[in-house]
Design a protein around this motif. Sequence first.
Motif, PDB file in Angstrom:
ATOM      1  N   UNK A  50       0.828  -1.222   0.000  1.00 32.70           N
ATOM      2  CA  UNK A  50       0.000   0.000   0.000  1.00 32.70           C
ATOM      3  C   UNK A  50       0.856   1.263   0.000  1.00 32.70           C
ATOM      4  N   UNK A  51       0.228   2.393   0.381  1.00 32.38           N
ATOM      5  CA  UNK A  51       0.935   3.666   0.553  1.00 32.38           C
ATOM      6  C   UNK A  51       1.754   4.078  -0.650  1.00 32.38           C
ATOM      7  N   UNK A  52       2.952   4.614  -0.374  1.00 30.09           N
ATOM      8  CA  UNK A  52       3.791   5.145  -1.467  1.00 30.09           C
ATOM      9  C   UNK A  52       4.281   4.029  -2.380  1.00 30.09           C
ATOM     10  N   UNK A  53       4.405   2.809  -1.842  1.00 31.63           N
ATOM     11  CA  UNK A  53       4.836   1.690  -2.691  1.00 31.63           C
ATOM     12  C   UNK A  53       3.780   1.450  -3.777  1.00 31.63           C
ATOM     13  N   UNK A  54       2.520   1.385  -3.363  1.00 27.50           N
ATOM     14  CA  UNK A  54       1.444   1.175  -4.348  1.00 27.50           C
ATOM     15  C   UNK A  54       1.363   2.372  -5.303  1.00 27.50           C
ATOM     16  N   UNK A  55       1.571   3.577  -4.788  1.00 25.56           N
ATOM     17  CA  UNK A  55       1.536   4.773  -5.651  1.00 25.56           C
ATOM     18  C   UNK A  55       2.628   4.690  -6.713  1.00 25.56           C
ATOM     19  N   UNK A  56       3.832   4.294  -6.280  1.00 25.76           N
ATOM     20  CA  UNK A  56       4.960   4.220  -7.227  1.00 25.76           C
ATOM     21  C   UNK A  56       4.683   3.167  -8.289  1.00 25.76           C
ATOM     22  N   UNK A  61       3.166   1.742 -13.791  1.00 27.52           N
ATOM     23  CA  UNK A  61       2.217   1.064 -14.702  1.00 27.52           C
ATOM     24  C   UNK A  61       1.594   2.043 -15.689  1.00 27.52           C
ATOM     25  N   UNK A  62       1.514   3.314 -15.305  1.00 26.70           N
ATOM     26  CA  UNK A  62       0.905   4.324 -16.187  1.00 26.70           C
ATOM     27  C   UNK A  62       1.900   4.977 -17.139  1.00 26.70           C
ATOM     28  N   UNK A  63       3.141   4.548 -17.102  1.00 29.19           N
ATOM     29  CA  UNK A  63       4.174   5.212 -17.920  1.00 29.19           C
ATOM     30  C   UNK A  63       4.224   4.688 -19.349  1.00 29.19           C
ATOM     31  N   UNK A  64       3.475   3.636 -19.628  1.00 28.16           N
ATOM     32  CA  UNK A  64       3.481   3.092 -20.984  1.00 28.16           C
ATOM     33  C   UNK A  64       4.821   2.503 -21.384  1.00 28.16           C
ATOM     34  N   UNK A  65       5.501   1.849 -20.449  1.00 29.90           N
ATOM     35  CA  UNK A  65       6.806   1.244 -20.746  1.00 29.90           C
ATOM     36  C   UNK A  65       6.636   0.021 -21.649  1.00 29.90           C
ATOM     37  N   UNK A  66       7.698  -0.279 -22.386  1.00 37.01           N
ATOM     38  CA  UNK A  66       7.677  -1.493 -23.226  1.00 37.01           C
ATOM     39  C   UNK A  66       7.819  -2.743 -22.357  1.00 37.01           C
ATOM     40  N   UNK A  67       8.566  -2.610 -21.257  1.00 39.02           N
ATOM     41  CA  UNK A  67       8.816  -3.764 -20.385  1.00 39.02           C
ATOM     42  C   UNK A  67       7.514  -4.285 -19.788  1.00 39.02           C
ATOM     43  N   UNK A  68       7.426  -5.618 -19.663  1.00 43.19           N
ATOM     44  CA  UNK A  68       6.289  -6.204 -18.947  1.00 43.19           C
ATOM     45  C   UNK A  68       6.496  -5.924 -17.461  1.00 43.19           C
ATOM     46  N   UNK A  69       5.414  -5.628 -16.744  1.00 39.83           N
ATOM     47  CA  UNK A  69       5.524  -5.263 -15.327  1.00 39.83           C
ATOM     48  C   UNK A  69       4.830  -6.296 -14.454  1.00 39.83           C
ATOM     49  N   UNK A  70       5.557  -6.745 -13.453  1.00 41.26           N
ATOM     50  CA  UNK A  70       5.072  -7.827 -12.598  1.00 41.26           C
ATOM     51  C   UNK A  70       4.992  -7.340 -11.152  1.00 41.26           C
TER      52      UNK A  70
END
Length: 377
Positions: A50-56, A61-70
Amino acid sequence: MHNIHINDTTLRDGEQAAGIAFSPAEKIALAQLMDVIGIPELEVGIPAMGGTEADAITAIANKGLKAALLGWNRAVRSDIEASIACGLKRVHISIPVSSIQINAKFQGNCTLVFNRLRDTVNFALDQGLFVSVGAEDSSRADESFLLDVALSSQDWGASRFRFCDTVGILDPATTTHKVSLLVAALSIPVEMHTHNDFGLATANALAGLQAGATSVNTTVNGLGERAGNAPLEEVIMALKRLYSVDLTINTRRLRELSQLVNQASGVTLPPWKAIVGDNAFAHESGIHAHGVLQNPATYEPFAPEEVGCERRLLVGKHSGRHLLTNVLKQKGITLNSEEAQTVLDAVRNLSVQMKRSLTVDELIDLVPNRRMSHGII
Ligand SMILES: CC(=O)SCCNC(=O)CCNC(=O)[C@H](O)C(C)(C)COP(=O)(O)OP(=O)(O)OC[C@H]1O[C@@H](n2cnc3c(N)ncnc32)[C@H](O)[C@@H]1OP(=O)(O)O
Ligand SMILES: O=C(O)CCC(=O)C(=O)O
């Protein structure tokens, strides 16, 4: 070895290192740089915190990176819900598999292990997520129990199975044996997750890949729990240089990435750190410097530029006349052999006194009657 996949966990297991706490801005910057240099998958953190970890994580996730995010999760429904809330499409679900861990976390109840895992895998799949399963403490687990968990995960629909040497107690031969058994039994990819408690994280990760695992967890600089994880830069360069595995990753930015992690973690690497340390391409000893001046390949496994480093030739206690005269020649000072020996003796004394190599100015100061005659001051 072919089609090897890197899944970097600097932002999850790396940050778990005692005393390390990245700010959201640092997590985002690290994710962006890793994405730009071509790391195909990033384990970005633990949404359940939660908190800042979830925010980060949400911001990444909203940056539109090419890398898959897990996102990393326990076998707990609310953890998966937290991953979904962060906008992640891929979840890693971890389950303990050794008796030591099962006793501590599930009161020794192996049925509970299967039930919890099945429930969370099914739940995640029902939400349309990619599911990876991690067997915590695989290396100390009973081999047939580990195989049962792996085969069940595959049957339930997991897309990848992580073999974890959680306390870093394997050696390459034992890793080969254990990972070969899993690879032979599974049709889904096996991922290596190794720790460095005996300094074998990179060797064991590579042994697992040679045994047929096709994915590997790394962290920049080897940052991670206790003695850390398999360093990204070591795994990439060993794959490239020792096994000719081209990962289409821009290795020229590995030093920059390492320095960004140093900055964010507040930890300075030892100079001898493989691949990216300050001394990884530094030469002071007489015989080495003489060789490098003829041909850098005498004492370098590959060119420093390949990982964004620079070659450094330093004059110090162990230097010889070839390096010393070469450095002075570049400053317009030519010494005969006798003069060179006199300066070298002085270099040794001063180096021992100062406990370091000398700067070029300090070296020039040791040249008798030379500073004035060459107009240096
Ligand atoms: C080997 C590894 O690196 S595993 C990853 C470890 N990483 C971390 O722990 C960092 C992030 N962790 C956290 O922020 C917290 O531990 C949280 C949010 C996950 C949980 O916090 P808390 O609810 O306060 O629990 P706490 O951390 O004290 O204890 C862990 C709980 O998870 C349980 N647990 C541990 N592993 C698992 C698992 N794989 N699946 C399900 N439950 C698990 C423990 O049994 C314990 O349960 P209990 O609260 O019912 O007794
Ligand atoms: O992903 C998992 O299952 C656990 C990973 C981990 O950090 C470990 O086992 O050291």
